[in-house]
Design an enzyme around this catalytic site. Structure first.
Site, PDB file in Angstrom:
ATOM      1  N   CYS A  25       0.703  -1.188   0.023  1.00  9.21           N
ATOM      2  CA  CYS A  25      -0.028   0.013  -0.127  1.00  9.21           C
ATOM      3  C   CYS A  25       0.741   1.327  -0.211  1.00  9.21           C
ATOM      4  O   CYS A  25       0.254   2.303   0.019  1.00  9.21           O
ATOM      5  CB  CYS A  25      -0.974   0.129   1.126  1.00  9.21           C
ATOM      6  SG  CYS A  25      -2.229  -1.333   0.809  1.00  9.21           S
ATOM      7  N   HIS A  75     -13.152   9.324  -7.764  1.00  5.77           N
ATOM      8  CA  HIS A  75     -12.010   9.299  -8.808  1.00  5.77           C
ATOM      9  C   HIS A  75     -10.948  10.582  -8.357  1.00  5.77           C
ATOM     10  O   HIS A  75     -10.448  11.057  -9.530  1.00  5.77           O
ATOM     11  CB  HIS A  75     -12.666   9.644 -10.099  1.00  5.77           C
ATOM     12  CG  HIS A  75     -13.526   8.276 -10.640  1.00  5.77           C
ATOM     13  ND1 HIS A  75     -14.595   7.967 -10.080  1.00  5.77           N
ATOM     14  CD2 HIS A  75     -13.048   7.303 -11.440  1.00  5.77           C
ATOM     15  CE1 HIS A  75     -14.776   6.727 -11.011  1.00  5.77           C
ATOM     16  NE2 HIS A  75     -13.807   6.197 -11.502  1.00  5.77           N
ATOM     17  N   GLU A 136     -13.106  -0.572   2.749  1.00  4.04           N
ATOM     18  CA  GLU A 136     -12.120  -0.470   1.680  1.00  4.04           C
ATOM     19  C   GLU A 136     -12.122  -1.748   0.498  1.00  4.04           C
ATOM     20  O   GLU A 136     -11.897  -1.267  -0.433  1.00  4.04           O
ATOM     21  CB  GLU A 136     -10.951  -0.443   2.375  1.00  4.04           C
ATOM     22  CG  GLU A 136      -9.556  -0.027   1.464  1.00  4.04           C
ATOM     23  CD  GLU A 136      -8.500   0.164   2.478  1.00  4.04           C
ATOM     24  OE1 GLU A 136      -8.264   1.370   2.856  1.00  4.04           O
ATOM     25  OE2 GLU A 136      -7.720  -0.869   2.531  1.00  4.04           O
TER      26      GLU A 136
END
EC number: 4.1.2.50
Length: 150
Positions: A25, A75, A136
């Site tokens: 990550c 986005h 998530e």
């Protein structure tokens, strides 16, 4: 009158990277987030009110969350502004990308705290934020409860 909890769910796509993290990550990547927003209050008892019987109109709650969270984060790519990711963020911005700079590590845990503050500030009098669940992945989520944050 009884207190009733009302929940509305939202979805949005957001990218992020965790600077200094010791796993995958640390790389820029994205998630299809699911956000469940639960508020609590008493249903309106005034029979002349068009919202009679509602705690809050679902469309009113949708407007708040859409403006404060979905429209801003969908986005977008989120970076911690206090890390070297600021250079990448600036480059992406210069190329027309939607970038959000925050003063925290953009983990689900920190994002859900940020979202709680944004939503609480917009709720009408008599309506309180009860909880948020920010999912998530299919199996990983962070939760925020007002009762844990008194």
């Amino acid at each position: 009158m009884s207190n009733i909890r009302i929940t509305k769910q939202f979805s949005f796509e957001t990218g992020h990277a965790l600077y200094g993290y010791d796993g995958k990550c640390k790389n820029v990547h994205g998630h299809s987030y699911k956000l469940s927003v639960t508020v609590i209050g008493s249903p309106i008892t005034d029979r002349s009110n068009v919202k009679f019987g509602m705690v809050i109109d679902f469309s009113d709650l949708k407007k708040i969350v859409k403006e404060e969270i979905v429209d801003q984060f969908d986005h977008a790519t989120v970076f911690n502004q206090t890390t070297p990711h600021i250079e990448l963020a600036n480059e992406l911005k210069n190329r027309g990308h939607h970038v959000i700079l925050v003063d925290y590590q953009p983990t689900s845990e920190n994002m859900v705290v940020d979202f709680a503050e944004r939503i609480k500030n917009r709720l009408p009098v008599g309506i309180s934020l009860f909880s948020l669940k920010l999912q998530e992945t299919e199996s990983s989520f962070a939760e925020w409860y007002a009762s844990d944050n008194l």
